[in-house]
Scaffold this active site. Structure first.
Site, PDB file in Angstrom:
ATOM      1  N   CYS A  81       0.863  -1.176   0.000  1.00  0.00           N
ATOM      2  CA  CYS A  81       0.000   0.000   0.000  1.00  0.00           C
ATOM      3  C   CYS A  81       0.900   1.227   0.000  1.00  0.00           C
ATOM      4  O   CYS A  81       1.685   1.427   0.935  1.00  0.00           O
ATOM      5  CB  CYS A  81      -0.868  -0.029   1.261  1.00  0.00           C
ATOM      6  SG  CYS A  81      -1.798   1.484   1.524  1.00  0.00           S
ATOM      7  N   CYS A 191      -0.241   3.439  -6.697  1.00  0.00           N
ATOM      8  CA  CYS A 191      -1.249   2.939  -5.757  1.00  0.00           C
ATOM      9  C   CYS A 191      -1.473   1.501  -6.199  1.00  0.00           C
ATOM     10  O   CYS A 191      -1.649   1.249  -7.400  1.00  0.00           O
ATOM     11  CB  CYS A 191      -2.547   3.739  -5.858  1.00  0.00           C
ATOM     12  SG  CYS A 191      -3.950   2.950  -5.012  1.00  0.00           S
TER      13      CYS A 191
HETATM   14  N1  DGL Z   1      -3.867   0.580  -2.432  1.00  0.00           N
HETATM   15  C1  DGL Z   1      -3.438   1.589  -1.533  1.00  0.00           C
HETATM   16  C2  DGL Z   1      -2.290   2.392  -2.068  1.00  0.00           C
HETATM   17  O1  DGL Z   1      -1.430   1.822  -2.706  1.00  0.00           O
HETATM   18  C3  DGL Z   1      -4.541   2.345  -0.799  1.00  0.00           C
HETATM   19  C4  DGL Z   1      -5.529   3.042  -1.650  1.00  0.00           C
HETATM   20  C5  DGL Z   1      -6.677   3.651  -0.835  1.00  0.00           C
HETATM   21  O2  DGL Z   1      -7.271   2.952  -0.025  1.00  0.00           O
HETATM   22  O3  DGL Z   1      -6.946   4.844  -1.041  1.00  0.00           O
HETATM   23  O4  DGL Z   1      -2.172   3.555  -1.828  1.00  0.00           O
END
Ligand code: DGL
Length: 268
Positions: A81, A191
């Site tokens: 994440c 992301c």
């Molecule tokens: N998938 C996550 C990232 O890489 C979180 C995205 C989210 O929940 O806004 O930032």
């Protein structure tokens, strides 16, 4: 990163966490190259999207997850994440005895070594606001020009699988057209949810412009586990456990594009 290594820890699981299905884009790549590792995935669907939340909220979410992994006696946790890596990693990194791998910090060197001058980054609002991509890449390549674009709404398209609606198509095109004004040579999908949008993005441009850091992030973790002598030497395929803080069925269905989850995720 924490460096305390437990003895005889090769068989202990590796934890993966994200706000939802996004981290499966990293998890799938890791399982492919480290099949023997026992793994535990945590999707925090109760709190998705992280990208629109405050720093203190995001730190709180990550602390809860890391406390859960501590109770599971993991040898390492992969922050699959970008948002927690950007906003919360520095705050928690010394609080746990297991290895913690943040995606941005672990991938920055490879991005900095790309033979290009202009790099674009798509990420959540919280990641962009933190300036983490610029900060980490410029440690290795101060001359690289970095153009960032927050993409609110993209995570929801992935979690809800609304890929083909008119609104989703327009929202993906909007941020793509905005970043292209800077003429980046490559664009990082900063992301872990965004690789799920590759089908939509590749209708707007040749897909070779997009970089998903998951492959080299997985490779980085593999090398580090081996260097630290904590990789699992078993010849068997490792166990997999999946946990979510809400919506187990939605997690399973939305995640299918990247990973086929055999057992039902456990709701915590
Ligand atoms: N998938 C996550 C990232 O890489 C979180 C995205 C989210 O929940 O806004 O930032």
């Amino acid at each position: 990163m924490s460096t305390l290594i437990l003895k005889n820890s090769r068989e202990l699981p590796v934890g993966f966490c994200d706000s939802g299905v996004g981290g499966l884009s990293v998890f799938a790549k890791f399982k492919n190259i480290m099949p023997a590792e026992n793994t535990i995935y945590y999707g925090d669907l109760k709190n998705v999207p992280y990208g629109s939340k405050s720093k203190s909220e995001i730190i709180g979410f990550l602390k809860n997850i890391l406390d859960f992994f501590k109770s599971k006696n993991v040898k390492a946790v992969v922050l699959a994440c970008n948002t927690t890596s950007a906003v919360a990693y520095d705050e928690i990194k010394d609080n746990y005895d297991f290895q913690i791998y943040p995606i941005i910090q672990s991938s920055a060197k490879i991005l900095a070594e790309l033979n290009i001058k202009k790099l674009g980054v798509f990420a959540t609002t919280a990641t962009i606001k933190s300036g983490a991509y610029e900060k980490e890449i410029k440690k290795y390549n101060p001359d690289m020009q970095i153009y960032t674009k927050a993409c609110p709404g993209w995570v929801e398209i992935v979690e809800n699988k609304t890929f083909n609606t008119k609104e989703s198509i327009e929202l993906v095109a909007k941020y793509f057209n905005e970043i292209m004004e800077y003429k980046p040579e490559k664009i990082v999908l900063g992301c872990t949810h965004y690789p799920f949008l590759t089908g939509m993005l590749s209708k707007l441009s040749d897909s070779s412009i997009f970089i998903d850091p998951a492959a080299f992030f997985a490779d980085f973790i593999k090398k580090d586990l081996i260097n630290k002598n904590i990789n699992n030497l078993s010849k068997k395929i490792g166990n997999e456990e999946f946990y979510v803080s809400a919506n187990p069925q939605q997690f399973k269905v939305s995640g299918e594009l990247f990973y086929s989850i055999k057992n039902n995720p456990v709701l915590l």
